[in-house]
Design an enzyme around this catalytic site. Sequence first.
Site, mmCIF file in Angstrom:
data_model
loop_
_atom_site.group_PDB
_atom_site.id
_atom_site.type_symbol
_atom_site.label_atom_id
_atom_site.label_comp_id
_atom_site.label_asym_id
_atom_site.label_seq_id
_atom_site.Cartn_x
_atom_site.Cartn_y
_atom_site.Cartn_z
ATOM 1 N N LYS A 206 0.707 -1.185 -0.084
ATOM 2 C CA LYS A 206 0.036 -0.094 -0.081
ATOM 3 C C LYS A 206 0.698 1.318 0.022
ATOM 4 C CE LYS A 206 -3.634 2.439 2.546
ATOM 5 N NZ LYS A 206 -4.391 2.153 3.691
ATOM 6 N N GLY A 266 -4.867 -1.613 5.010
ATOM 7 C CA GLY A 266 -4.123 -2.859 4.655
ATOM 8 C C GLY A 266 -4.592 -4.114 4.880
ATOM 9 N N ARG A 267 -5.321 -4.676 6.121
ATOM 10 C CA ARG A 267 -5.682 -5.756 6.402
ATOM 11 C C ARG A 267 -7.021 -5.846 5.802
ATOM 12 N NH1 ARG A 267 -4.745 -2.003 10.409
ATOM 13 N NH2 ARG A 267 -6.443 -1.602 11.782
ATOM 14 N N GLU A 352 -4.763 -6.426 14.991
ATOM 15 C CA GLU A 352 -4.280 -5.061 14.590
ATOM 16 C C GLU A 352 -5.379 -3.969 14.331
ATOM 17 O OE1 GLU A 352 -0.884 -4.515 11.512
ATOM 18 O OE2 GLU A 352 -2.421 -4.049 10.246
ATOM 19 N N HIS A 383 -4.487 -33.128 18.132
ATOM 20 C CA HIS A 383 -3.545 -33.883 18.530
ATOM 21 C C HIS A 383 -2.352 -32.919 19.095
ATOM 22 C CE1 HIS A 383 -5.352 -37.480 16.824
ATOM 23 N NE2 HIS A 383 -6.012 -36.655 16.159
ATOM 24 N N LYS A 511 9.436 -0.535 14.102
ATOM 25 C CA LYS A 511 9.863 -0.016 12.714
ATOM 26 C C LYS A 511 10.926 1.014 12.883
ATOM 27 C CE LYS A 511 5.727 -1.054 10.095
ATOM 28 N NZ LYS A 511 4.662 -0.321 9.218
#
Length: 549
Positions: A206, A266-267, A352, A383, A511
């Site tokens: 993006k 973005g998500r 987020e 399992h 970041k």
Amino acid sequence: MDRSKVANAFAALDAYARRSGAPKIADLFAADPRRFDRFHACFDDLLYDFSKNRLDAETLRLLLDLTRAAEIEPRRAALLNGDLVNSTERRAALHMALRNLSGAPMRAAGEDVAAMVATEREKLLGFAEAVRSGKIRAANGARFTDIVNFGIGGSDLGPAMAARALSPFIADHLRLHFVANVDGADFADTMRDTPVETTLFIVCSKTFTTLETMTNAASARAYVAERLGPEAIASHFCAVSTQLDRVAAFGVQSDRVFGFWDWVGGRYSIWSSIGLSLAIGIGRDNFEAFLRGGEDIDRHFREAPLDRNIPVLMALIGVLYRNVFGYATQAVIPYDQRLARFPAYLQQLDMESNGKSVDLSGARVAYETAPVVWGEPGTNGQHAFFQLLHQGTQIVPVDFLVAAKPTAADETHHRILFANCLAQSQALMQGRPLEAVSAQLAAQGLGPEAIAALAPHKVFDGDRPSSTLLYTALTPRTLGRLIALYEHKIFVQGVIWDINSFDQWGVELGKELAQKLAPIVGDDSASTEALDASTAGLVKAARARRAGA
Ligand code: F6P
């Protein structure tokens, strides 16, 4: 909004939970033969069974009061009207416009975007079909056989999850790969068995600044230049972004650049040009069916009464568990192998969006927000971690997802899979009390002493909640519906918690620090003096190990 009304609605829920002593789920079934009828909701073939949850008619009534107190309906209208619901970034969150196949006007911050979205989608689908059919070819004139998508977070998880979910719909001659991690192993391992001469690389970002994606894209460009010659780059790269000038600077031909808009988080971007890899794989008709699935749920979310509105019900049950019962995590277990990446996709979507601790006004919230979302496909999880679900000290509400029939797999396998899904939700609810365990052991011939020693280990408390989403088969349209259901569920929870579900400032600090650390880590002679002792210690220890000390 008057938050005191929300606080009062929560107080009423708390008081009722205390007063009613939270009756056991199995007892609620015993008391009401019509419980399943009352506590499930349908949209077309999609069925949401929420009867195996810790709620009765009164709890549901109080939860619906909460939606009124939180003004869900006007807030939903604001979302769908394209108001600036992402207040910290002053943006709309109008991913619904991307799946608006009806072409009805949809406004982002007042501007009708329907035509612009349709035009970009046509451009994307035209390109996708041309790659699929072999009209657009590799530099050597051959058909593309492999698509490598570079992206991370929303520019990876959506298409990667969906490509796996819809693998039976992907053209036989195409293989889709997804490279996200800046760890060079991701790219190197992907290319090990991938023929570069027939690979199309899609750079999805993006912002077109994300370190991981830009690093991988630069490596891929060098890789192509080295193996196929620099002149091959134009044929082998395309890009998706909202930042078209940055894409141009990277050097992708303008007719191979696909855009979207800042009002697409973005998500929430799988519906946009970010879905290019998926569109190439499954083709126009299937991609449109996928969008139509999302559009179906937008209509349901907008029109269904709140007590029959599946995303609203999902949200309310989640809020009940998070804020009244205090459950910290939510498991999502698809009994559908092709949904293996769905829990990871939902982690970003949910955590987020709602992993926030200040409200819209910036004040700290005094209640819990998003749970930890996690999961793996069944039966594999049985399992591994199901031991804790059944007998651990914490209660983990589970969402089961299961198809009535396989999309492309063996029917016998599917019946076994389906039985296991039902058995797990049954076992979580019913449990097995001490008397039943003791009787079972006695029937196996154990004496009283052995029974006393073993029985406590075999007791299941039961009364562990779960919901089940049942659909006919995992088709593109069903997948679109499933994703949109969770998107709207998360939105409703964000409204109740009074948080901004559409920003993600929490990812920024790491970041920034990585940018600052990069030169120190990249130069073994750089001073570590300004660093905290732990970080400095780790940098020095890595230097020593690299030097072979
Ligand atoms: O770091 C988080 C994030 O900003 C996500 O919200 C986003 O989906 C991802 O990074 C990738 O961002 P971009 O598409 O701009 O590369």
